[in-house]
Enzyme design. Structure first.
Site, PDB file in Angstrom:
ATOM      1  N   ASN A  84       0.835  -1.196   0.000  1.00  0.00           N
ATOM      2  CA  ASN A  84       0.000   0.000   0.000  1.00  0.00           C
ATOM      3  C   ASN A  84       0.875   1.253   0.000  1.00  0.00           C
ATOM      4  O   ASN A  84       1.975   1.268   0.551  1.00  0.00           O
ATOM      5  CB  ASN A  84      -1.005  -0.005   1.163  1.00  0.00           C
ATOM      6  CG  ASN A  84      -0.391  -0.155   2.533  1.00  0.00           C
ATOM      7  OD1 ASN A  84       0.500  -0.967   2.754  1.00  0.00           O
ATOM      8  ND2 ASN A  84      -0.889   0.613   3.486  1.00  0.00           N
ATOM      9  N   VAL A  85       0.384   2.285  -0.669  1.00  0.00           N
ATOM     10  CA  VAL A  85       1.106   3.550  -0.799  1.00  0.00           C
ATOM     11  C   VAL A  85       0.150   4.659  -0.397  1.00  0.00           C
ATOM     12  O   VAL A  85      -0.843   4.904  -1.083  1.00  0.00           O
ATOM     13  CB  VAL A  85       1.604   3.770  -2.250  1.00  0.00           C
ATOM     14  CG1 VAL A  85       2.340   5.104  -2.361  1.00  0.00           C
ATOM     15  CG2 VAL A  85       2.501   2.616  -2.688  1.00  0.00           C
ATOM     16  N   GLU A  86       0.445   5.306   0.730  1.00  0.00           N
ATOM     17  CA  GLU A  86      -0.422   6.367   1.229  1.00  0.00           C
ATOM     18  C   GLU A  86       0.039   7.734   0.742  1.00  0.00           C
ATOM     19  O   GLU A  86       1.115   7.882   0.155  1.00  0.00           O
ATOM     20  CB  GLU A  86      -0.444   6.342   2.766  1.00  0.00           C
ATOM     21  CG  GLU A  86      -1.093   5.110   3.325  1.00  0.00           C
ATOM     22  CD  GLU A  86      -1.137   5.086   4.840  1.00  0.00           C
ATOM     23  OE1 GLU A  86      -1.877   4.242   5.361  1.00  0.00           O
ATOM     24  OE2 GLU A  86      -0.452   5.897   5.513  1.00  0.00           O
ATOM     25  N   ASN A  87      -0.791   8.722   1.038  1.00  0.00           N
ATOM     26  CA  ASN A  87      -0.542  10.087   0.617  1.00  0.00           C
ATOM     27  C   ASN A  87      -1.071  10.993   1.711  1.00  0.00           C
ATOM     28  O   ASN A  87      -2.036  10.654   2.391  1.00  0.00           O
ATOM     29  CB  ASN A  87      -1.284  10.301  -0.714  1.00  0.00           C
ATOM     30  CG  ASN A  87      -1.010  11.630  -1.318  1.00  0.00           C
ATOM     31  OD1 ASN A  87      -1.463  12.658  -0.834  1.00  0.00           O
ATOM     32  ND2 ASN A  87      -0.271  11.618  -2.412  1.00  0.00           N
ATOM     33  N   ALA A  88      -0.479  12.169   1.862  1.00  0.00           N
ATOM     34  CA  ALA A  88      -0.932  13.111   2.889  1.00  0.00           C
ATOM     35  C   ALA A  88      -2.405  13.476   2.707  1.00  0.00           C
ATOM     36  O   ALA A  88      -3.096  13.791   3.665  1.00  0.00           O
ATOM     37  CB  ALA A  88      -0.074  14.374   2.874  1.00  0.00           C
ATOM     38  N   TYR A  90      -5.320  11.739   2.475  1.00  0.00           N
ATOM     39  CA  TYR A  90      -5.643  10.337   2.763  1.00  0.00           C
ATOM     40  C   TYR A  90      -6.405   9.563   1.688  1.00  0.00           C
ATOM     41  O   TYR A  90      -6.025   8.453   1.365  1.00  0.00           O
ATOM     42  CB  TYR A  90      -6.384  10.216   4.101  1.00  0.00           C
ATOM     43  CG  TYR A  90      -5.577  10.688   5.280  1.00  0.00           C
ATOM     44  CD1 TYR A  90      -4.293  10.215   5.501  1.00  0.00           C
ATOM     45  CD2 TYR A  90      -6.095  11.625   6.160  1.00  0.00           C
ATOM     46  CE1 TYR A  90      -3.551  10.672   6.579  1.00  0.00           C
ATOM     47  CE2 TYR A  90      -5.351  12.076   7.240  1.00  0.00           C
ATOM     48  CZ  TYR A  90      -4.074  11.599   7.448  1.00  0.00           C
ATOM     49  OH  TYR A  90      -3.348  12.031   8.503  1.00  0.00           O
ATOM     50  N   CYS A  95      -4.195   0.964  -2.435  1.00  0.00           N
ATOM     51  CA  CYS A  95      -4.076  -0.306  -1.728  1.00  0.00           C
ATOM     52  C   CYS A  95      -3.045  -1.220  -2.392  1.00  0.00           C
ATOM     53  O   CYS A  95      -2.799  -1.124  -3.600  1.00  0.00           O
ATOM     54  CB  CYS A  95      -5.425  -1.015  -1.696  1.00  0.00           C
ATOM     55  SG  CYS A  95      -6.714  -0.104  -0.834  1.00  0.00           S
ATOM     56  N   GLU A  97      -3.205  -4.339  -3.203  1.00  0.00           N
ATOM     57  CA  GLU A  97      -3.736  -5.192  -4.260  1.00  0.00           C
ATOM     58  C   GLU A  97      -3.773  -4.461  -5.600  1.00  0.00           C
ATOM     59  O   GLU A  97      -3.459  -5.033  -6.644  1.00  0.00           O
ATOM     60  CB  GLU A  97      -5.154  -5.673  -3.906  1.00  0.00           C
ATOM     61  CG  GLU A  97      -5.228  -6.494  -2.637  1.00  0.00           C
ATOM     62  CD  GLU A  97      -5.447  -5.678  -1.364  1.00  0.00           C
ATOM     63  OE1 GLU A  97      -5.957  -6.245  -0.388  1.00  0.00           O
ATOM     64  OE2 GLU A  97      -5.118  -4.464  -1.324  1.00  0.00           O
ATOM     65  N   CYS A 130     -10.332  -4.659   0.224  1.00  0.00           N
ATOM     66  CA  CYS A 130     -11.469  -3.758   0.415  1.00  0.00           C
ATOM     67  C   CYS A 130     -12.411  -3.857  -0.785  1.00  0.00           C
ATOM     68  O   CYS A 130     -12.088  -4.478  -1.799  1.00  0.00           O
ATOM     69  CB  CYS A 130     -10.976  -2.318   0.604  1.00  0.00           C
ATOM     70  SG  CYS A 130     -10.342  -1.541  -0.903  1.00  0.00           S
TER      71      CYS A 130
END
Length: 192
Positions: A84-88, A90, A95, A97, A130
């Site tokens: 998973n790669v998040e970002n400021a 949100y 995800c 997958e 998800c």
């Protein structure tokens, strides 16, 4: 970065046929688990701290360049991973997958290329893809494709794509484009 993976074992009774679980051998399942555990360690999640790794086991006839190393004897060239790669901001995160499947699609893989999916997290419970990922995976997975969900201890449960997304909408349910175009033209003629 390769991490020490746990010994993988089922968390519920499993039916085997010819030594295979949903068509996946013990060796393939071990490699699938190792690779999604490793991908989890490379996730970028500074906001939620909820690491997720995903691995896609390719059918033997579908190959790609190796994307990581493993202690497994199963060729990692047949497994594509993602974290998973998040970002400021949100909601803009991606995800694990979808990262893995996007990588696979860019490498030329399509429906029929995938034998199994693995998903791993750092929790004791089992975490399924998800809803958005289920629909995304459905585009490229057959309904019978097994999805192995690993907890932090290496225990796993398995469900098929069809079980995780019943009554799903995929490319196979769309009528041919010519038929859709004809219907639209008929509707325009009725209105005119």
């Amino acid at each position: 970065m390769t991490t020490t993976s746990p010994n993988f074992s089922p968390a519920e009774p499993v039916t085997e046929k010819d030594g295979l679980i949903h068509g996946v051998s013990a060796q393939e399942l071990q490699a699938l688990g190792e690779q999604c555990f490793d991908a989890k360690t490379r996730a970028y999640c500074p906001y939620s701290l909820f690491r997720v790794g995903a691995s896609l086991l390719l059918e033997p006839t579908s190959s790609t360049a190796p994307n990581s190393t493993s202690s497994s004897t199963y060729p990692t060239s047949h497994i594509i991973t993602g974290g998973n790669v998040e970002n400021a901001s949100y909601p803009v995160g991606t995800c694990a997958e979808r990262v893995a499947m996007g990588t696979a699609v860019l490498a030329g893989h399509r429906l029929g290329s995938f034998k199994a999916v693995g998903v791993s997290t750092d929790i004791v419970d089992f975490c399924s893809p998800c809803g958005m990922c289920r629909q995304f995976l459905r585009e490229f997975l057959g309904l019978e494709t097994p999805i192995f969900m690993f907890n932090k201890e290496g225990k796993w449960i398995v469900r098929t794509m069809g079980e995780l997304l019943p009554l799903s909408f995929g490319p196979d349910v769309l009528p041919p484009r010519e038929e859709m175009r004809k219907t639209q033209e008929e509707d325009k003629a009725k209105v005119a």
